[in-house]
Write an enzyme that holds these catalytic residues in place. Structure first.
Site, PDB file in Angstrom:
ATOM      1  N   GLU A 111       0.825  -1.209   0.000  1.00  0.00           N
ATOM      2  CA  GLU A 111       0.000   0.000   0.000  1.00  0.00           C
ATOM      3  C   GLU A 111       0.859   1.258   0.000  1.00  0.00           C
ATOM      4  OE1 GLU A 111      -1.978  -3.120   2.702  1.00  0.00           O
ATOM      5  OE2 GLU A 111       0.035  -2.477   2.137  1.00  0.00           O
ATOM      6  N   THR A 263      22.316 -38.438   3.948  1.00  0.00           N
ATOM      7  CA  THR A 263      22.459 -37.727   2.678  1.00  0.00           C
ATOM      8  C   THR A 263      23.609 -36.732   2.745  1.00  0.00           C
ATOM      9  OG1 THR A 263      20.121 -37.966   2.120  1.00  0.00           O
ATOM     10  CG2 THR A 263      21.295 -36.166   1.070  1.00  0.00           C
TER      11      THR A 263
END
Length: 440
Positions: A111, A263
């Site tokens: 705004e 991982t």
């Protein structure tokens, strides 16, 4: 004073394109951005304003779609704030007076940006007083913890009195306060214009604010027969370069990326963002910071590798009391942040609820879980994921390979988790499929 004129033309329905309002010489135009979100409109390049055939409600919806396209420009850059757009339209319902969107935390909200644009274009106050503002999320209200001026007061001070808002802010601290303030000052406020499209765009933010947990996206790249690695652990590469580049946008829209210690040790991933401005949709902003790399390491196994190099991106290790003090010392000496959290209910792994609560406290809106198979299986067992993205590579690895879900999920088909497909895309010889988990 130069006024920007935009023609809204025929509705367009597509699952592969949305459109964004951008400067074009001295006029404005909407053009395709190659996104998944379908926004049902386009603007012609002509500056000639033609009569709208739609009724007032349809016209309001169209202008809210324009505001939403502006909001999307900040999708990657505003976290922990939401991406918000705002347009100000003259009382003829066709003339765009000003526009703005929230770019980064600490910067002007949508705004305020639109009002600054109106000032730069020398839009008279009397014209603003008869204009309509369209904003995708409720204007912020004065309150503790705010670093920018309240937008509801700025709108009133500008003279605007007709305001359409797609969604009320779900933040319990500020929700509906902006609407109440605007109405108390005599503004006509309509809430709900274009709400469905805006809610779809803001799903991660809404989830985070309403449930105090980030939006969790599971991502995997598997072979056509459902494997993520060969028997010897090799997996580079199951998918081609087009699919791998495509996945970078998911990283860019996430503020954290989670992997398990297995991982991290075997694959030695960097988990950095390999994306340049030219790779983004036109006029989108780059992320303001790299995603937080999160390693779940229950027993302190990670002792070296690129994830302990924090020069490129920050790293957080979530561990438990089972990790030795020597591991914590190695991590902290490397500049890695450490969170010692409870173990899972079965004594295995780090408690996922605690991990997500930790990330919420850090302002993470969306978290991407990259695996491997045990971690993805744990999230599926826990049923805390909201979205699943599967990249299917054009290769076959066979029965000796490692499957991408390494956890028991159901004993009978009646109890199977159900998914809802929300997108599919061919990427060379590979395929990307997006699912949402069916909470019903």
């Amino acid at each position: 004073m130069h006024l920007i004129l935009v023609q809204l033309s025929a509705l367009v329905q597509t699952q592969q394109a949305c459109f964004s309002l951008v400067p074009l010489n001295k006029g404005y135009s909407l053009h395709g951005l190659g996104l998944r979100t379908a926004l049902p409109f386009v603007c012609s390049r002509s500056r000639t304003v033609q009569a709208l055939e739609a009724d007032d409600q349809e016209r309001h919806e169209k202008w809210m779609q324009v505001a939403l396209c502006l909001a999307e420009r900040g999708r990657l850059s505003t976290a922990p704030n939401p991406w918000v757009g705002c347009v100000i339209i003259a009382n003829d319902g066709q003339t765009l007076l000003a526009q703005g969107f929230h770019e980064r935390k600490g910067g002007p909200h949508a705004e305020a940006a639109a009002l600054a644009d109106a000032k730069a274009r020398e839009v008279p106050r009397e014209q603003l007083a008869s204009a309509t503002a369209y904003v995708t999320l409720e204007p912020c209200h004065r309150g503790p913890g705010k670093s920018t001026p309240p937008c509801d007061e700025a709108l009133i001070e500008s003279g605007l009195r007709d305001i359409h808002i797609a969604l009320a802010d779900p933040d319990p601290q500020f929700g509906n306060a902006g609407v109440a303030y605007l109405r108390s000052k005599g503004a006509r406020v309509v809430v709900g214009t274009g709400a469905a499209a805006v809610a779809k765009s803001l799903r991660p933010y809404l989830q985070q604010r309403q449930h105090r947990l980030p939006w969790v996206v599971l991502k995997t790249a598997s072979s056509a027969d459902g494997a993520i690695a060969c028997a010897d652990g090799t997996s580079q590469w199951i998918t081609g370069p087009t699919a791998r580049a495509h996945a970078q946008m998911l990283r860019a829209s996430s503020q954290a990326i989670i992997v398990g210690s297995g991982t991290a040790i075997v694959d030695q991933p960097r988990l950095t963002l390999r994306l340049e401005q030219k790779d983004l949709p036109t006029d989108w902003l780059m992320p303001s910071r790299p995603p937080l790399r999160v390693v779940l390491d229950t027993r302190g196994q990670l002792s070296e590798g690129p994830l302990l190099d924090t020069a490129e991106a920050p790293t957080l290790v979530c561990t438990t009391d089972a990790a030795p003090g020597s591991s914590l010392a190695v991590w902290r000496e490397a500049g890695v942040e450490v969170a010692v959290l409870p173990a899972g209910a079965d004594g295995c792994g780090v408690d996922l609820d605690s991990v997500l609560a930790e990330l919420y406290a850090r302002g993470v809106i969306q978290v991407m879980v990259e695996g491997g198979g045990k971690l993805l299986g744990a999230f599926l067992q826990h049923r805390c994921a909201k979205q699943l993205r599967v990249y299917i590579g054009a290769c076959l690895l066979g029965s000796s390979s490692q499957r991408w879900v390494q956890a028991p999920l159901t004993e009978t088909i009646a109890e199977a988790q159900r998914l809802r497909m929300i997108g599919v895309e061919q990427l060379g010889n590979d395929v990307c499929i997006d699912y949402e988990f069916d909470d019903d």
